[in-house]
Design a protein around this motif. Structure first.
Motif, PDB file in Angstrom:
ATOM      1  N   ILE A  80       9.005  -8.087  12.272  1.00 60.30           N
ATOM      2  CA  ILE A  80       9.678  -8.592  13.456  1.00 60.30           C
ATOM      3  C   ILE A  80      10.044  -7.479  14.432  1.00 60.30           C
ATOM      4  O   ILE A  80      10.099  -7.685  15.649  1.00 60.30           O
ATOM      5  CB  ILE A  80      10.942  -9.384  13.031  1.00 60.30           C
ATOM      6  N   ASP A  81      10.286  -6.269  13.931  1.00 62.87           N
ATOM      7  CA  ASP A  81      10.681  -5.169  14.808  1.00 62.87           C
ATOM      8  C   ASP A  81       9.564  -4.737  15.747  1.00 62.87           C
ATOM      9  O   ASP A  81       9.816  -4.055  16.749  1.00 62.87           O
ATOM     10  CB  ASP A  81      11.141  -3.967  13.972  1.00 62.87           C
ATOM     11  N   GLU A  82       8.330  -5.083  15.453  1.00 62.66           N
ATOM     12  CA  GLU A  82       7.222  -4.668  16.296  1.00 62.66           C
ATOM     13  C   GLU A  82       7.083  -5.531  17.552  1.00 62.66           C
ATOM     14  O   GLU A  82       6.415  -5.128  18.498  1.00 62.66           O
ATOM     15  CB  GLU A  82       5.910  -4.725  15.492  1.00 62.66           C
ATOM     16  N   HIS A  83       7.700  -6.695  17.565  1.00 66.16           N
ATOM     17  CA  HIS A  83       7.559  -7.605  18.702  1.00 66.16           C
ATOM     18  C   HIS A  83       8.665  -7.320  19.727  1.00 66.16           C
ATOM     19  O   HIS A  83       9.533  -8.157  19.984  1.00 66.16           O
ATOM     20  CB  HIS A  83       7.614  -9.057  18.225  1.00 66.16           C
ATOM     21  N   LYS A  84       8.618  -6.136  20.323  1.00 69.87           N
ATOM     22  CA  LYS A  84       9.691  -5.729  21.230  1.00 69.87           C
ATOM     23  C   LYS A  84       9.664  -6.516  22.528  1.00 69.87           C
ATOM     24  O   LYS A  84      10.713  -6.855  23.073  1.00 69.87           O
ATOM     25  CB  LYS A  84       9.574  -4.235  21.507  1.00 69.87           C
ATOM     26  N   ILE A  85       8.473  -6.814  23.034  1.00 70.16           N
ATOM     27  CA  ILE A  85       8.382  -7.545  24.296  1.00 70.16           C
ATOM     28  C   ILE A  85       8.975  -8.945  24.136  1.00 70.16           C
ATOM     29  O   ILE A  85       9.738  -9.425  24.987  1.00 70.16           O
ATOM     30  CB  ILE A  85       6.921  -7.621  24.772  1.00 70.16           C
ATOM     31  N   LEU A  86       8.621  -9.613  23.037  1.00 70.95           N
ATOM     32  CA  LEU A  86       9.149 -10.949  22.798  1.00 70.95           C
ATOM     33  C   LEU A  86      10.671 -10.922  22.641  1.00 70.95           C
ATOM     34  O   LEU A  86      11.370 -11.835  23.112  1.00 70.95           O
ATOM     35  CB  LEU A  86       8.507 -11.557  21.554  1.00 70.95           C
ATOM     36  N   ARG A  87      11.172  -9.896  22.001  1.00 71.19           N
ATOM     37  CA  ARG A  87      12.619  -9.812  21.804  1.00 71.19           C
ATOM     38  C   ARG A  87      13.337  -9.577  23.123  1.00 71.19           C
ATOM     39  O   ARG A  87      14.407 -10.145  23.372  1.00 71.19           O
ATOM     40  CB  ARG A  87      12.945  -8.704  20.806  1.00 71.19           C
ATOM     41  N   ILE A  88      12.745  -8.763  23.995  1.00 76.18           N
ATOM     42  CA  ILE A  88      13.359  -8.526  25.304  1.00 76.18           C
ATOM     43  C   ILE A  88      13.337  -9.798  26.144  1.00 76.18           C
ATOM     44  O   ILE A  88      14.323 -10.161  26.793  1.00 76.18           O
ATOM     45  CB  ILE A  88      12.625  -7.380  26.036  1.00 76.18           C
ATOM     46  N   ILE A 135      16.506 -12.500  27.593  1.00 78.43           N
ATOM     47  CA  ILE A 135      16.663 -13.035  28.942  1.00 78.43           C
ATOM     48  C   ILE A 135      16.727 -14.561  28.927  1.00 78.43           C
ATOM     49  O   ILE A 135      17.470 -15.169  29.712  1.00 78.43           O
ATOM     50  CB  ILE A 135      15.500 -12.557  29.840  1.00 78.43           C
ATOM     51  N   LEU A 136      15.969 -15.191  28.007  1.00 72.58           N
ATOM     52  CA  LEU A 136      15.839 -16.646  28.021  1.00 72.58           C
ATOM     53  C   LEU A 136      16.966 -17.359  27.275  1.00 72.58           C
ATOM     54  O   LEU A 136      17.415 -18.432  27.699  1.00 72.58           O
ATOM     55  CB  LEU A 136      14.501 -17.055  27.401  1.00 72.58           C
ATOM     56  N   ILE A 137      17.419 -16.805  26.158  1.00 71.66           N
ATOM     57  CA  ILE A 137      18.366 -17.521  25.298  1.00 71.66           C
ATOM     58  C   ILE A 137      19.687 -17.846  26.007  1.00 71.66           C
ATOM     59  O   ILE A 137      20.160 -18.992  25.928  1.00 71.66           O
ATOM     60  CB  ILE A 137      18.605 -16.740  23.993  1.00 71.66           C
ATOM     61  N   PRO A 138      20.329 -16.902  26.717  1.00 72.19           N
ATOM     62  CA  PRO A 138      21.582 -17.272  27.405  1.00 72.19           C
ATOM     63  C   PRO A 138      21.431 -18.414  28.399  1.00 72.19           C
ATOM     64  O   PRO A 138      22.246 -19.348  28.383  1.00 72.19           O
ATOM     65  CB  PRO A 138      22.003 -15.955  28.089  1.00 72.19           C
ATOM     66  N   PRO A 139      20.396 -18.422  29.281  1.00 79.38           N
ATOM     67  CA  PRO A 139      20.252 -19.581  30.166  1.00 79.38           C
ATOM     68  C   PRO A 139      20.008 -20.887  29.412  1.00 79.38           C
ATOM     69  O   PRO A 139      20.462 -21.950  29.849  1.00 79.38           O
ATOM     70  CB  PRO A 139      19.039 -19.220  31.037  1.00 79.38           C
ATOM     71  N   ILE A 140      19.289 -20.813  28.265  1.00 76.18           N
ATOM     72  CA  ILE A 140      19.061 -22.034  27.481  1.00 76.18           C
ATOM     73  C   ILE A 140      20.386 -22.580  26.946  1.00 76.18           C
ATOM     74  O   ILE A 140      20.643 -23.783  27.004  1.00 76.18           O
ATOM     75  CB  ILE A 140      18.081 -21.756  26.328  1.00 76.18           C
ATOM     76  N   LEU A 141      21.238 -21.693  26.445  1.00 73.83           N
ATOM     77  CA  LEU A 141      22.542 -22.125  25.941  1.00 73.83           C
ATOM     78  C   LEU A 141      23.407 -22.694  27.063  1.00 73.83           C
ATOM     79  O   LEU A 141      24.080 -23.725  26.887  1.00 73.83           O
ATOM     80  CB  LEU A 141      23.255 -20.952  25.268  1.00 73.83           C
ATOM     81  N   ILE A 142      23.381 -22.036  28.221  1.00 66.07           N
ATOM     82  CA  ILE A 142      24.161 -22.532  29.354  1.00 66.07           C
ATOM     83  C   ILE A 142      23.635 -23.890  29.812  1.00 66.07           C
ATOM     84  O   ILE A 142      24.412 -24.797  30.126  1.00 66.07           O
ATOM     85  CB  ILE A 142      24.126 -21.511  30.512  1.00 66.07           C
ATOM     86  N   PHE A 143      22.299 -24.020  29.824  1.00 66.58           N
ATOM     87  CA  PHE A 143      21.712 -25.306  30.204  1.00 66.58           C
ATOM     88  C   PHE A 143      22.094 -26.396  29.211  1.00 66.58           C
ATOM     89  O   PHE A 143      22.356 -27.540  29.598  1.00 66.58           O
ATOM     90  CB  PHE A 143      20.192 -25.178  30.290  1.00 66.58           C
TER      91      PHE A 143
END
Length: 330
Positions: free
Chosen positions: A185-193, A197-205
């Motif tokens: 999982i540590d190799e997927h840095k782009i997906l983690r970044i 960005i996406l998770i907070p707006p999803i929670l707010i939505f």
């Protein structure tokens, strides 16, 4: 547009039934859910489209993929390819009866349909004055038929208990981050970044859908699946190890029950004040304000239960995969 979407759904269904590659079937199920959500949107059923997009195109395929990790990718061919004649006969009879049953149904969208002569006009005419909220769907689900909706929430809670019981959620797992080691999982840095960005707006939505269901499409069911989808996205991109540090499963299990109790407590308060079960008029002197308070509380209970049950089911599937991995390593 409707004919095009229905045609795509039909073709997708045929490919799902024909394919023996279960991974392809899972992807097709996700496509089916996405097209279904688009069809619901074209029919102005936005509330249902929210749920279908989150569950049918998102969470359900993930649970199917988790199942494939245990059962394998390809479906085994039956040893006896002969089609059971009794089963085929029952399918044919059932199909004929269903077709006969549809012949008495009114034409799609017919203005003289029974539902448009009594039920729909009653809600359209009286809902703004009796309930006082713009979203008529929420009025029906959370006020007029709130008792039925309570049953649906109990069904979701019971289904969650059943899944957890089947997967032995009480058994403590060791080396719970084996999946993280395998997929690196540590190799997927782009997906983690991107996920940061996406998770907070999803929670707010999700919170917006939860507390804005009175005035627009949304409510507890839609908000619950959106909120759970954000947590599942975090697990996928940051790994099970960190997810267990963020999400306490004991806390989630307790709140899955609290959501149902919160919903039912509104009915108990109504009974204690001499009114009918889930009669919101006891919550405030102003009838419209009482409706707002009652709908807000029970929708919150729905959202809590739906989100917690979906999160628990996902973690249970992940832990079951861990068990399979441990057995394979032995």
């Amino acid at each position: 547009m409707n004919i095009t979407l229905l045609s795509i759904l039909l073709l997708t269904s045929l490919f799902i039934a024909k394919s023996r590659d279960l991974l392809a079937v899972t992807m097709l199920f996700s496509i089916y859910g996405l097209i279904s959500a688009s069809f619901f949107m074209s029919m102005d059923a936005v509330d249902v489209a929210f749920t279908e997009a989150a569950v049918g195109a998102g969470v359900s395929p993930l649970l199917m993929l988790a199942t494939l990790a245990s059962v394998g990718r390809y479906q085994k061919k039956p040893t006896d390819p002969e089609i059971p004649k009794v089963a085929l006969l029952l399918v044919i009879i059932t199909g004929i009866l269903l077709i006969i049953g549809t012949l008495d149904m009114p034409a799609f969208g017919a203005a003289d349909a029974p539902a448009h002569q009594h039920v729909a006009p009653r809600y359209i005419k009286e809902s703004p004055e009796e309930i006082g909220i713009p979203n008529m769907v929420t009025s029906v689900l959370a006020s007029y038929r709130a008792y039925d909706t309570l049953g649906e929430v109990v069904v979701i809670f019971t289904a969650g208990i059943g899944v957890l019981s089947l997967l032995n959620f009480r058994r403590r797992r060791r080396n719970i981050h084996l999946i993280d080691d395998i997929i690196a999982i540590d190799e997927h840095k782009i997906l983690r970044i991107v996920s940061k960005i996406l998770i907070p707006p999803i929670l707010i939505f999700g919170l917006y859908v939860q507390f804005h269901g009175d005035f627009g499409p949304g409510g507890g069911f839609q908000a619950g699946v959106i909120f759970a989808a954000a947590i599942i996205l975090y697990v996928l991109f940051f790994g099970v190890k960190y997810a267990h540090q963020v999400v306490n499963q004991t806390f989630v299990r307790v709140f899955s029950a609290i959501g149902v109790l919160l919903y039912g407590s509104v009915g108990v308060v109504s009974l204690l004040n001499g009114k009918n079960f889930l009669d919101y008029h006891v919550l405030a002197e102003n009838p419209t304000t009482a409706q707002h308070i009652g709908i807000l509380v029970i929708e919150l209970g729905v959202g809590i239960t739906v989100a917690c049950v979906m999160i628990l089911i996902f973690f249970s599937f992940i832990e079951n995969i861990e068990k399979v991995i441990q057995e394979l390593r032995k």
